[in-house]
Design a protein around this motif. Structure first.
Motif, mmCIF file in Angstrom:
data_model
loop_
_atom_site.group_PDB
_atom_site.id
_atom_site.type_symbol
_atom_site.label_atom_id
_atom_site.label_comp_id
_atom_site.label_asym_id
_atom_site.label_seq_id
_atom_site.Cartn_x
_atom_site.Cartn_y
_atom_site.Cartn_z
ATOM 1 N N ARG A 177 0.898 -0.957 -0.224
ATOM 2 C CA ARG A 177 -0.383 0.242 -0.021
ATOM 3 C C ARG A 177 1.200 1.525 0.128
ATOM 4 N NH1 ARG A 177 -4.104 0.841 4.025
ATOM 5 N NH2 ARG A 177 -3.368 -0.093 5.622
ATOM 6 N N ARG A 178 0.308 2.514 -0.745
ATOM 7 C CA ARG A 178 0.762 3.811 -0.655
ATOM 8 C C ARG A 178 0.317 4.427 -0.278
ATOM 9 N NH1 ARG A 178 2.318 8.462 -2.909
ATOM 10 N NH2 ARG A 178 4.697 8.288 -3.403
ATOM 11 N N PRO B 272 2.437 0.531 -5.153
ATOM 12 C CA PRO B 272 1.767 -1.094 -5.066
ATOM 13 C C PRO B 272 2.539 -2.461 -6.128
ATOM 14 C CG PRO B 272 0.548 0.762 -4.160
ATOM 15 C CD PRO B 272 0.706 1.340 -5.281
#
Lengths: 393, 286
Positions: free
Chosen positions: B26-27, B98
């Motif tokens: 995740r970012r 991601p």
């Protein structure tokens, strides 16, 4: 390999023999026969360096080094001696802890990457002619790289060992040489590191000068060393040989070119703002020579290289120096901008903060930093200047 | 939440110099110039850290930087790093998405001590992105909440738009067992929050100075006024923990870059009890 621990002194009953020039040659041949690459002091480019030797003929017979601040000259001496010179610009760290090493290589793999460590074979080195100061320096680096325990700040909490250093160190066969002559920049006696090897060797040689022909007292410091010594052509050493060897070492001790003031560690620690730092910084070129020749300086940096495709990378580790501005760079700028702060970092680390880190001095009194400083800055003189200024109140 | 002690730290890698590949799962966008990456190990080996420890994060073909871990040490769901874009490596890291991989070496460094503060009030003093390395400690103190008296967070940012983890600050402020004080350095007209320095927050926070452990996570320049404010409240140097920053190359005490006096910041720090470094803290360019 059983070897006397660096701090416990030499083994109780060293086996000893007297070797002549043929015996020394046989020692080198035996080591080579056992699979060791023998590295010893030999002449190259006007200096005595640590290069491969194949026979006793390769050694630096009859050469004496004149050393002083910023000065190194080789002059003829007694042709029957192989070790009447002292230490040259190189130290053994370049063989235990090479100036450049590949840490790992990486290859792009889709959106990820894979990492491989090079399977370098560990070289089996025999170090011939390790002086007491350099032997002490190995014991210092053993603590730095997590190979030997220490009494420093993080004693007992060490989680990491430098595997490359540990492997090279364990594989090395060490032939120490006790000094019969001190150089102009030597001060090992005042650092408690020499001129006689206190342990940590497989064999120790003491040259017996004035015999008319080459003669060496060879003493074993480990089981491996004793086994090797038993295979060499020599005759048993008598009490008079040991007495002659001791006299030779005392001769070196009596002629130390320099001396470090006592308790330099606490002295520097309480003088971090001393005006002398600015004075020495005005002479210092920040060239990093002292850190390169120092047998205990261990700082490195890493370099990442990428090929033109961008798919293959390598990480290299190479020697670095606290004298570069880049060394202390963090976002926003370098911590140690001034030459003053960088010289102070080097000298206080060597003589003072090393104690806190590793429970020992980082200086063994080899004198290389004095000899190879292009402007002849003398660490003993700098410490003495601060010491004497305190005396004046 | 289980308040038992953490499992012992394990050596992350056989060779501490070799990075392990982690995948970005995740970012998150944080305040301007900051982002958070949630990473998962690609080699199947678990990752265990203590609050205050850091990793060396490697962007393929670009380089490596030291970044503190910002997540919950009890959350097995991922390794969390909040990063500010300031240099070549962190800018390249900001461009990752991601599914991309990143190299991780660590954890390194001496963690924040926690048990030492049992039975006392706990004060966190931080500002801007300093909350990122402090967050694992705050989360762990809240995990073991019953061991502490008052829990106080003093946080400052430059303006109203760079308050890191703002949602989480609101959430913490909503708890009945935690004081959260937030100040900004400058604010537009009509701003109803507090304006001023973090040191001022220390002056008004409610805690028992005789029975308080303070954790300060600020830049070196801003640590000084924070410590000064704590002194004025009567918190002694042996109960103040600070964190410092130096150039890091290896993380294990071999490269020498992070020395400050007699310590290696990568293994003796980056967390220090203030009385152990007070004597060198005022020496310029040390």
């Amino acid at each position: 390999m059983e070897r006397t621990a660096p701090t416990t002194g030499r083994s109780a009953l060293p086996e000893a023999a007297i070797l002549d020039r043929e015996g020394l040659d046989a020692l080198i041949a035996a080591l080579r026969g056992d699979g060791y690459a023998v590295i010893g002091p030999r002449l190259r480019d006007g200096a005595i360096v640590l290069d491969p030797v194949e026979s006793a003929d390769d050694l630096s017979w009859g050469l004496i080094d004149e050393q002083d601040g910023g000065r190194y000259r080789l002059v003829p001496g007694d042709a029957q001696t192989a070790f009447s010179h002292t230490v040259g610009p190189q130290s053994w760290k370049r063989h235990l802890y090479p100036p450049r090493q590949t840490l790992w290589t990486g290859r792009r793999d889709g959106r990820g990457f894979t990492v491989e460590t090079p399977a370098d074979p560990v070289p089996h080195h025999a170090f011939l002619g390790v002086r007491a100061c350099d032997l002490a320096a190995m014991a210092v680096q053993d603590r730095v790289f997590g190979v030997a325990p220490h009494e420093g700040r993080s004693a007992g909490q060490e989680r990491f060992t430098d595997s490359g250093y540990a492997a090279r160190r364990a594989a090395a066969f060490i032939v120490a040489v006790n000094c019969g002559r001190a150089g102009g920049t030597c001060f090992c006696d005042s650092m408690g590191a020499g001129p006689k090897a206190a342990g940590g060797y497989d064999l120790a040689l003491t040259e017996l000068p004035g015999c008319g022909t080459p003669a060496f007292l060879a003493e074993a410091g480990s089981a491996t060393g004793a086994a090797l010594l038993a295979r060499l052509p020599g005759h048993a050493a008598g009490p008079q040989d040991r007495a002659a060897a001791d006299a030779s070492v005392e001769q070196a001790r009596a002629h130390m070119g320099r001396a470090m003031v006592p308790d330099a560690g606490p002295l520097l620690a309480r003088n971090l703002e001393h005006p002398r730092w600015a004075e020495v910084a005005a002479r210092c070129l920040s060239c990093a020579n002292c850190t390169m020749v120092c047998p205990t300086c261990f700082c490195t940096t890493v370099e990442d290289t990428t090929d033109l495709s961008g798919d293959h990378v390598e990480r290299w580790r190479r020697w670095d120096s606290c004298f570069t501005v880049d060394f202390s760079y963090i976002h926003g700028g370098a911590i140690r901008q001034s030459g003053l702060s960088r010289y102070r970092q080097w000298m206080t680390h060597k003589l003072s903060s090393w104690w806190e880190q590793f429970g020992t001095s980082g200086c063994t009194g080899c004198g290389r930093c004095i000899t190879w400083c292009p402007v002849g800055i003398d660490i003993t003189e700098e410490a003495r200047a601060i010491h004497d200024s305190e005396g004046r109140g | 939440m289980d308040s038992a002690l953490l499992p012992p730290t394990t050596i992350a890698s056989a060779d501490p110099m070799v990075p392990r590949p982690f995948r970005i799962v995740r970012r998150l966008r944080e305040v301007d110039g900051c982002f958070t990456l949630v990473l998962e190990s690609q080699d199947g080996r678990p990752y265990v850290f203590r609050p205050g420890q850091f990793n060396m994060l490697y962007v393929f073909g670009v380089g490596e930087v030291a970044i503190s871990v910002s997540g919950d040490c009890r959350d097995p769901g991922g390794l969390v790093h909040t990063v500010r874009e300031v240099g070549t490596v962190t800018r390249a890291m900001a461009a990752l998405r991601p599914g991309d991989s990143i190299g991780v070496r660590g954890p390194f460094g001496h963690p924040w001590p926690i048990e030492e503060a049992y039975g006392q009030d706990v004060l966190f003093v931080t500002g801007t992105i300093g909350l990122a390395p402090l967050r694992p400690l705050i989360l762990e103190v809240l995990n073991r909440r019953e061991h502490f008296g008052k829990v106080v967070l003093c946080y400052g940012s430059r303006g109203t738009h760079d308050i890191l983890y703002e949602g989480q600050l609101h959430q913490w402020r909503g708890r009945f067992d935690m004081q959260v004080h937030v100040t900004v350095h400058s604010a537009p007209a009509g701003y109803r929050g507090r304006v001023g320095s973090v040191a001022n927050l220390v002056k008004i926070a409610r805690f028992d100075p005789e029975q308080t452990t303070a954790y300060v996570c600020r830049s070196e320049t801003m640590t000084r006024p924070a410590v000064q404010a704590l002194y004025e409240r009567g918190v002694t140097a042996d109960r103040i923990y600070v964190t410092l920053e130096r150039n890091m190359k290896c993380g294990v005490g071999f490269c020498g870059h992070c020395q400050m006096g007699g310590s290696f910041m990568c293994k003796d720090g980056p967390v220090y009890r203030y009385d152990t470094i007070e004597h060198v803290f005022s020496v310029r360019e040390l």
